[in-house]
Scaffold this motif. Structure first.
Motif, mmCIF file in Angstrom:
data_model
loop_
_atom_site.group_PDB
_atom_site.id
_atom_site.type_symbol
_atom_site.label_atom_id
_atom_site.label_comp_id
_atom_site.label_asym_id
_atom_site.label_seq_id
_atom_site.Cartn_x
_atom_site.Cartn_y
_atom_site.Cartn_z
ATOM 1 N N ALA A 129 -1.436 -0.689 -8.513
ATOM 2 C CA ALA A 129 -1.601 0.756 -8.362
ATOM 3 C C ALA A 129 -1.045 1.508 -9.568
ATOM 4 N N VAL A 130 0.150 1.108 -10.025
ATOM 5 C CA VAL A 130 0.754 1.762 -11.183
ATOM 6 C C VAL A 130 -0.080 1.521 -12.433
ATOM 7 N N HIS A 131 -0.497 0.290 -12.642
ATOM 8 C CA HIS A 131 -1.306 -0.073 -13.808
ATOM 9 C C HIS A 131 -2.623 0.696 -13.816
ATOM 10 N N CYS A 132 -3.266 0.742 -12.658
ATOM 11 C CA CYS A 132 -4.542 1.453 -12.544
ATOM 12 C C CYS A 132 -4.357 2.949 -12.775
ATOM 13 N N ALA A 133 -3.291 3.514 -12.214
ATOM 14 C CA ALA A 133 -3.031 4.943 -12.395
ATOM 15 C C ALA A 133 -2.759 5.264 -13.857
ATOM 16 N N LEU A 134 -1.956 4.445 -14.517
ATOM 17 C CA LEU A 134 -1.652 4.673 -15.929
ATOM 18 C C LEU A 134 -2.914 4.663 -16.781
ATOM 19 N N ASN A 135 -3.770 3.668 -16.564
ATOM 20 C CA ASN A 135 -4.966 3.534 -17.389
ATOM 21 C C ASN A 135 -6.059 4.523 -17.007
ATOM 22 N N SER A 136 -6.391 4.574 -15.723
ATOM 23 C CA SER A 136 -7.505 5.416 -15.294
ATOM 24 C C SER A 136 -7.212 6.903 -15.484
ATOM 25 N N PHE A 137 -6.038 7.372 -15.035
ATOM 26 C CA PHE A 137 -5.690 8.775 -15.238
ATOM 27 C C PHE A 137 -5.541 9.082 -16.728
ATOM 28 N N SER B 77 4.404 -7.871 -3.113
ATOM 29 C CA SER B 77 2.955 -7.653 -3.138
ATOM 30 C C SER B 77 2.483 -7.295 -4.543
ATOM 31 N N LEU B 78 1.235 -7.654 -4.842
ATOM 32 C CA LEU B 78 0.632 -7.258 -6.114
ATOM 33 C C LEU B 78 0.099 -5.832 -6.086
ATOM 34 N N ILE B 79 0.049 -5.232 -4.909
ATOM 35 C CA ILE B 79 -0.551 -3.905 -4.797
ATOM 36 C C ILE B 79 0.212 -2.840 -5.584
ATOM 37 N N PRO B 80 1.556 -2.752 -5.507
ATOM 38 C CA PRO B 80 2.259 -1.730 -6.293
ATOM 39 C C PRO B 80 2.042 -1.833 -7.804
ATOM 40 N N PRO B 81 2.206 -3.025 -8.430
ATOM 41 C CA PRO B 81 1.926 -3.076 -9.864
ATOM 42 C C PRO B 81 0.466 -2.782 -10.185
ATOM 43 N N LEU C 100 0.832 -1.205 0.000
ATOM 44 C CA LEU C 100 0.000 0.000 0.000
ATOM 45 C C LEU C 100 0.865 1.253 0.000
ATOM 46 N N ASP C 101 1.917 1.258 0.796
ATOM 47 C CA ASP C 101 2.819 2.410 0.849
ATOM 48 C C ASP C 101 3.452 2.662 -0.530
ATOM 49 N N TRP C 102 3.973 1.603 -1.128
ATOM 50 C CA TRP C 102 4.568 1.731 -2.459
ATOM 51 C C TRP C 102 3.527 2.190 -3.472
#
Length: 229
Positions: free
Chosen positions: A209-217, A203-207, A62-64
């Motif tokens: 988060a990055v994937h979601c940010a790239l696509n959603s934003f 953790s799967l959370i960092p990838p 989550l932090d990452w």
């Protein structure tokens, strides 16, 4: 090996189904496929920690994720304000979406459809299965190659939808071939980076988060650029 082949088969079937099914079935199909993949992995004896879904690494993940997601947004906003890169946000596919449709895409379709299936599939299940068989280097290479090939179909209409892509690759069949090849290579490299995030954080959370940010934003700014004219 049997579990690995079964997982690849599920991903191949999901790729086909999400292409031919109506948009209403996209998220349910992705969630179902992700659940099947996790079931395959668990029956193969993989732990939640091996899948990147364990409690021990959740807080670090989550932090990452928060830091990296914020970094993606910062880069996007910088590109948005630079004349040289602003044109890349103008995508004809976003022009046909209402604000409600775009909101659904950003908040539901991307995180609970695209990101969930692809991260659980490629950085979770495939990566863990191959790591157990051949180690993390092979896991990263194979899962990232398959991740690149996964994007062949979605990238076929890139030059028609995005004027910046058409300017770079050109129109017609040669431009389509070049754009698809570039998308495959680009997403393959992105897969390597996402695998490394998953390995380092545990953790799967960092990838995710990055994937979601790239696509959603990216979708949100594309819609804003298209409708702002």
């Amino acid at each position: 090996m049997q579990s690995l082949l079964l997982a690849v088969s599920v991903l191949a079937a999901a790729s086909t189904l999400t292409t031919v099914l109506s948009d209403d079935w996209y998220v349910p199909a992705c969630v179902t496929a992700a659940a099947l993949l996790v079931t395959i992995a668990r029956r193969a004896g993989l732990s939640w920690e091996e899948l990147g879904l364990g409690r021990a690494s959740a807080q670090r993940g989550l932090d990452w994720g928060l830091v990296l997601g914020g970094a993606v947004l910062a880069v996007y906003l910088l590109a948005w304000h630079l004349p040289l890169t602003h044109e890349a946000f103008k995508d004809k596919r976003a022009a046909g979406h209402s604000s409600a449709e775009q909101l659904f895409r950003v908040l539901v379709r991307v995180p609970f459809g695209t990101v969930l299936l692809e991260e659980v599939g490629f950085r979770g299940v495939l990566w863990a299965l191959i790591t157990r068989l051949r180690g993390p280097v092979w896991a990263t290479a194979v899962s990232s190659t398959l991740f690149g090939l996964w994007h062949v179909a979605p990238s076929r209409g890139l030059t028609k939808a995005n004027t910046a892509a058409e300017a770079v690759f050109g129109a017609g069949k040669p431009g389509v071939i070049l754009s698809v090849a570039s998308a495959v290579v680009g997403t393959g490299i992105a897969g390597v980076l996402l695998c490394e995030l998953r390995r380092r954080s545990g953790s799967l959370i960092p990838p995710m988060a990055v994937h979601c940010a790239l696509n959603s934003f990216g979708y949100a700014l594309s819609w804003a650029a298209t409708h702002g004219e």
